[in-house]
Scaffold this motif. Structure first.
Motif: not given
Length: 242
Positions: A165-192
């Motif tokens: 987030v840029p400020l009007s005086n030229g400085h910048t502040i930052t934020h970190e926003v995290a997300l955790s999500v599941q990744v599941r196996r598929t039949m095509s991936y198993t065959l591969w």
């Protein structure tokens, strides 16, 4: 001591005390007005500029829009939104169908915000897709989307959005926003995986066949030994001579 002399000494002492008190007061006043070395006087300097510029920001709710579960080796779109409004809702309904909302806390934003999504390169490929900024004044409606391509199944794929987030005086502040999500196996991936690692699987199968064959031969040999009839012992030389 003569009375006149004592009176003169008393007057001189009173004058000296008054002069010393005046010097002490002047010294205290100067020390209160002048900041010590290495310190910034209140209300001045860089910190004041940053604080003043930060007051121009507004605090809004951030939330993720993503599928409940990602499929391995398939590209899917996820988004991060800040604020609320009709235009923002329309974009989410258009670009992020069949996604669920996950609260990501509050962030401070201004008229312009840059967002970057990152993840472990061994786990996922991320491609910037589209950003929408329908902000007008204090009405914040921001949306960023990315194309995410998981490389292997996992219960906890970690993705982190970095907001600048840029400020009007030229400085910048930052934020970190995290997300955790599941990744599941598929039949095509198993065959591969089976095809890719065919050499390894072939060696394992060959070893198993060899072990099974050895066990079968051993079992057959033991069974044949049990079926042979008992033979009488050959007579000794002494018995034949008799």
């Amino acid at each position: 001591m003569h009375i006149g002399t004592r009176a003169l000494l008393a007057v001189a002492t009173a004058c000296a005390v008054a002069v010393l008190a005046g010097c002490a007061a002047e010294s205290n006043g100067d020390s209160m007005q002048q900041p010590s070395p290495g310190q910034v006087a209140p209300g001045t300097g860089t910190f004041k500029d940053i604080d003043t510029a930060a007051r121009e920001l507004v605090t809004r709710q951030a939330y993720w829009q993503s599928p409940a579960v990602l499929d391995v080796e398939q590209t899917q779109r996820i988004g991060l939104a800040v604020g609320e409004g009709e235009k923002l809702t329309q974009k989410i309904n258009l670009m992020l169908k069949d996604t669920q909302t996950t609260a990501a806390g509050t962030v401070e934003v201004g008229p312009t915000v840059k967002a970057t999504l990152r993840g472990n390169t061994e786990d996922v490929e991320i491609t910037p897709s589209e950003s929408v900024n329908a902000t007008t004044g204090s009405d914040v409606q921001m949306l960023w989307t990315w194309l995410v391509h998981p490389k292997h199944p996992t219960d906890d794929l970690l993705l982190t959005a970095y907001l600048e987030v840029p400020l009007s005086n030229g400085h910048t502040i930052t934020h970190e926003v995290a997300l955790s999500v599941q990744v599941r196996r598929t039949m095509s991936y198993t065959l591969w995986q089976l095809v890719t690692h065919w050499g390894t699987w072939s060696a394992v199968v060959t070893s198993l066949v060899g072990v099974v064959s050895w066990l079968l031969r051993r079992r057959k040999k033991k069974s044949g030994d049990r079926q042979q009839p008992d033979q009488a012992p050959e007579p000794s030389v002494a018995n034949v001579a008799a």
